[in-house]
Design a protein around this motif. Structure first.
Motif, PDB file in Angstrom:
ATOM      1  N   GLY A  26       0.819  -1.204   0.000  1.00  9.63           N
ATOM      2  CA  GLY A  26       0.000   0.000   0.000  1.00  9.63           C
ATOM      3  C   GLY A  26       0.851   1.252   0.000  1.00  9.63           C
ATOM      4  N   TRP A  27       1.891   1.265   0.832  1.00 10.68           N
ATOM      5  CA  TRP A  27       2.769   2.431   0.870  1.00 10.68           C
ATOM      6  C   TRP A  27       3.487   2.608  -0.459  1.00 10.68           C
ATOM      7  CZ3 TRP A  27       3.266   6.475   4.028  1.00 10.68           C
ATOM      8  CH2 TRP A  27       4.334   7.341   3.772  1.00 10.68           C
ATOM      9  N   PHE A  28       3.900   1.495  -1.076  1.00 17.57           N
ATOM     10  CA  PHE A  28       4.584   1.581  -2.359  1.00 17.57           C
ATOM     11  C   PHE A  28       3.695   2.256  -3.389  1.00 17.57           C
ATOM     12  CE2 PHE A  28       5.431  -0.147  -6.605  1.00 17.57           C
ATOM     13  CZ  PHE A  28       6.760   0.200  -6.766  1.00 17.57           C
ATOM     14  N   ARG A  29       2.408   1.924  -3.405  1.00 18.87           N
ATOM     15  CA  ARG A  29       1.503   2.555  -4.363  1.00 18.87           C
ATOM     16  C   ARG A  29       1.352   4.051  -4.056  1.00 18.87           C
ATOM     17  NH1 ARG A  29      -4.882   2.462  -5.153  1.00 18.87           N
ATOM     18  NH2 ARG A  29      -4.919   3.366  -7.224  1.00 18.87           N
ATOM     19  N   PHE A  30       1.190   4.375  -2.770  1.00 21.84           N
ATOM     20  CA  PHE A  30       1.104   5.778  -2.379  1.00 21.84           C
ATOM     21  C   PHE A  30       2.355   6.535  -2.808  1.00 21.84           C
ATOM     22  CE2 PHE A  30       2.713   8.725   0.893  1.00 21.84           C
ATOM     23  CZ  PHE A  30       1.809   9.765   0.737  1.00 21.84           C
ATOM     24  N   GLN A  31       3.530   5.985  -2.523  1.00 16.64           N
ATOM     25  CA  GLN A  31       4.779   6.679  -2.832  1.00 16.64           C
ATOM     26  C   GLN A  31       4.970   6.813  -4.337  1.00 16.64           C
ATOM     27  OE1 GLN A  31       6.887   7.963  -0.238  1.00 16.64           O
ATOM     28  NE2 GLN A  31       7.475   9.126  -2.054  1.00 16.64           N
ATOM     29  N   ARG A  32       4.560   5.799  -5.096  1.00 11.23           N
ATOM     30  CA  ARG A  32       4.682   5.865  -6.552  1.00 11.23           C
ATOM     31  C   ARG A  32       3.840   7.012  -7.113  1.00 11.23           C
ATOM     32  NH1 ARG A  32       1.854   3.473 -10.735  1.00 11.23           N
ATOM     33  NH2 ARG A  32       0.585   2.311  -9.258  1.00 11.23           N
ATOM     34  N   LEU A  33       2.634   7.167  -6.592  1.00  7.88           N
ATOM     35  CA  LEU A  33       1.776   8.258  -7.041  1.00  7.88           C
ATOM     36  C   LEU A  33       2.343   9.611  -6.613  1.00  7.88           C
ATOM     37  CD1 LEU A  33      -1.735   6.708  -6.286  1.00  7.88           C
ATOM     38  CD2 LEU A  33      -0.737   7.125  -8.546  1.00  7.88           C
ATOM     39  N   TYR A  34       2.848   9.675  -5.393  1.00  5.71           N
ATOM     40  CA  TYR A  34       3.430  10.929  -4.905  1.00  5.71           C
ATOM     41  C   TYR A  34       4.628  11.331  -5.764  1.00  5.71           C
ATOM     42  CZ  TYR A  34       4.515  14.517  -1.433  1.00  5.71           C
ATOM     43  OH  TYR A  34       4.719  15.715  -0.807  1.00  5.71           O
ATOM     44  N   ASP A  35       5.467  10.341  -6.087  1.00  3.39           N
ATOM     45  CA  ASP A  35       6.641  10.627  -6.912  1.00  3.39           C
ATOM     46  C   ASP A  35       6.239  11.084  -8.306  1.00  3.39           C
ATOM     47  OD1 ASP A  35       8.282   9.928  -4.812  1.00  3.39           O
ATOM     48  OD2 ASP A  35       8.697   7.910  -5.544  1.00  3.39           O
ATOM     49  N   ALA A  36       5.148  10.516  -8.830  1.00  5.19           N
ATOM     50  CA  ALA A  36       4.672  10.925 -10.152  1.00  5.19           C
ATOM     51  C   ALA A  36       4.217  12.374 -10.143  1.00  5.19           C
ATOM     52  CB  ALA A  36       3.530  10.009 -10.601  1.00  5.19           C
ATOM     53  N   ALA A  37       3.565  12.782  -9.075  1.00  8.31           N
ATOM     54  CA  ALA A  37       3.146  14.181  -8.950  1.00  8.31           C
ATOM     55  C   ALA A  37       4.357  15.095  -8.789  1.00  8.31           C
ATOM     56  CB  ALA A  37       2.205  14.341  -7.757  1.00  8.31           C
ATOM     57  N   ARG A  38       5.304  14.660  -7.989  1.00  5.55           N
ATOM     58  CA  ARG A  38       6.497  15.473  -7.742  1.00  5.55           C
ATOM     59  C   ARG A  38       7.306  15.668  -9.022  1.00  5.55           C
ATOM     60  NH1 ARG A  38       9.255  13.682  -2.480  1.00  5.55           N
ATOM     61  NH2 ARG A  38       9.345  11.719  -3.622  1.00  5.55           N
ATOM     62  N   ALA A  39       7.253  14.695  -9.924  1.00  4.14           N
ATOM     63  CA  ALA A  39       7.992  14.785 -11.182  1.00  4.14           C
ATOM     64  C   ALA A  39       7.464  15.883 -12.093  1.00  4.14           C
ATOM     65  CB  ALA A  39       7.938  13.442 -11.906  1.00  4.14           C
ATOM     66  N   CYS A  40       6.296  16.419 -11.771  1.00  6.07           N
ATOM     67  CA  CYS A  40       5.715  17.499 -12.578  1.00  6.07           C
ATOM     68  C   CYS A  40       6.129  18.888 -12.091  1.00  6.07           C
ATOM     69  CB  CYS A  40       4.185  17.390 -12.578  1.00  6.07           C
ATOM     70  SG  CYS A  40       3.571  15.881 -13.369  1.00  6.07           S
ATOM     71  N   VAL A  41       6.814  18.934 -10.956  1.00  7.67           N
ATOM     72  CA  VAL A  41       7.277  20.213 -10.402  1.00  7.67           C
ATOM     73  C   VAL A  41       8.723  20.386 -10.824  1.00  7.67           C
ATOM     74  CG1 VAL A  41       7.539  21.591  -8.306  1.00  7.67           C
ATOM     75  CG2 VAL A  41       5.708  19.886  -8.464  1.00  7.67           C
ATOM     76  N   ARG A  42       8.952  21.201 -11.850  1.00  7.27           N
ATOM     77  CA  ARG A  42      10.241  21.179 -12.538  1.00  7.27           C
ATOM     78  C   ARG A  42      10.930  22.532 -12.621  1.00  7.27           C
ATOM     79  NH1 ARG A  42      10.960  16.533 -16.871  1.00  7.27           N
ATOM     80  NH2 ARG A  42      10.029  14.840 -15.639  1.00  7.27           N
ATOM     81  N   GLY A  43      10.742  23.357 -11.658  1.00  7.67           N
ATOM     82  CA  GLY A  43      11.461  24.614 -11.694  1.00  7.67           C
ATOM     83  C   GLY A  43      10.895  25.627 -10.740  1.00  7.67           C
ATOM     84  N   GLU A  44      11.526  26.794 -10.723  1.00 10.20           N
ATOM     85  CA  GLU A  44      11.168  27.836  -9.766  1.00 10.20           C
ATOM     86  C   GLU A  44       9.721  28.282  -9.908  1.00 10.20           C
ATOM     87  OE1 GLU A  44      12.487  32.390  -8.507  1.00 10.20           O
ATOM     88  OE2 GLU A  44      13.841  31.145  -9.716  1.00 10.20           O
TER      89      GLU A  44
END
Length: 340
Positions: free
Chosen positions: A54-72
């Protein structure tokens, strides 16, 4: 019943990426040509079992969202929108939590990443009439020496006002990392006057809470709800003045409790605990701070005076100045004195 969006309150448990609006995620993903999982944009709150999968799925989704934040510009947008959303829900104080490591590659390092968030917090405070301060957080999944580096960085910007660092945290899966190995980082933060605000007592039970308390000397516990399973431990935490950042939607979303009614909010308050409600990661769990107060009212049966006490607890547990606390507490009294 009084309008809970008018109740002055402090928001002490909100993660930087997890604060993102769904529409913002859609726009950033399109701008950066990043494909995000449908579970992040379907407006269906995340529900996973309280285990490693369950945590792995949560973290995978969180990381996917974080990958969209790409600059100042993206970072500044997230801070500004988090402040605007909180202000609309009655927050007078937001202490947003960020691990700058993930954004450092896009802005030239962890120092610029922290400075961008702090500058954005100061600007958002002025724009939206809310104080936005910052908690710098390390990850249990990284080496404890990385945590020391972040603690030293956080200490350079320590303060209590908008655009300053007020605390140092430790997040990610409680089942990983040796808590004691992070104690040196928290000592650095403590010497700088920063609040100790590690996560603990959500995925794991009372024994882990005691481990966190012994090693990291928290002023506030991120979650901490499982401490209620050991009345003696809970009594000790209450006596020591440790506050609890309780996030009901997160507890259910991560499978810790099957339903909102099972979150031990009432029993913690009845034990004398200082509780500050938090939204944790609205992007994934589908509810913001105001929803947590609505849960306290409609699911746990809190009256308006009891809801006012929750708001007071959040304000007192914050690292706001004495003047800010006095102003917000006076606002709570005015809210309660207003007609229902």
């Amino acid at each position: 019943m009084r309008d809970l969006s008018k109740l002055p309150k402090a928001h002490l448990h909100l993660h930087f990426t997890g604060s993102m609006r769904v529409e913002t995620l859609r726009e950033l993903a399109a701008e950066h040509r990043v494909r995000v999982p449908s579970a992040l944009v379907d407006d269906d709150p995340l529900r996973v079992p309280a285990d490693e999968r369950g945590w792995f799925r949560f973290q995978r989704l969180y990381d996917a969202a974080r990958a969209c934040v790409r600059g100042e510009a993206d970072m500044r947008r997230l801070v500004d929108e988090a402040a605007a959303d909180d202000a609309a829900e009655g927050s007078g104080r937001l202490e947003i939590q960020v691990d700058p490591t993930s954004y450092a590659p896009f802005v030239g390092g962890i120092t610029p990443a922290v400075e961008i968030v702090l500058d954005a917090a100061k600007a958002a405070s002025a724009a939206h009439g809310i104080e936005v301060a910052v908690v710098v957080a390390a990850s249990r999944m990284r080496h404890p020496l990385d945590a020391r580096t972040l603690a030293r960085l956080a200490a350079r910007y320590a303060g209590e006002g908008p655009g300053e660092v007020v605390g140092f945290g430790l997040s990610n899966d409680e089942r990983h990392g040796d808590t004691a190995e992070f104690a040196a980082a928290f000592r650095i933060a403590h010497r700088a006057g920063l609040a100790s605000v590690p996560h603990g007592g959500e995925l794991l039970g009372p024994s882990h809470v005691r481990e966190v308390v012994t090693a990291l000397r928290p002023d506030r516990l991120g979650h901490g709800v499982r401490a209620g399973e050991d009345p003696r431990l809970l009594a000790e935490l209450v006596a020591d003045g440790v506050a609890f950042e309780v996030c009901p939607a997160s507890n259910v979303g991560l499978g810790v409790y099957p339903a909102l009614a099972d979150v031990p909010l009432g029993s913690l308050v009845d034990a004398g605990a200082q509780v500050a409600l938090g939204a944790d990661d609205p992007l994934l769990f589908g509810s913001r701070l105001l929803d947590q107060y609505e849960t306290a009212r409609h699911v746990h049966g809190f009256s308006d005076p009891e809801l006012a006490d929750l708001a007071r607890s959040s304000i007192r547990a914050s690292r706001a100045s004495s003047a800010t606390k006095a102003r917000l507490l006076a606002g709570v009294d005015e809210w309660l004195a207003s007609p229902a």
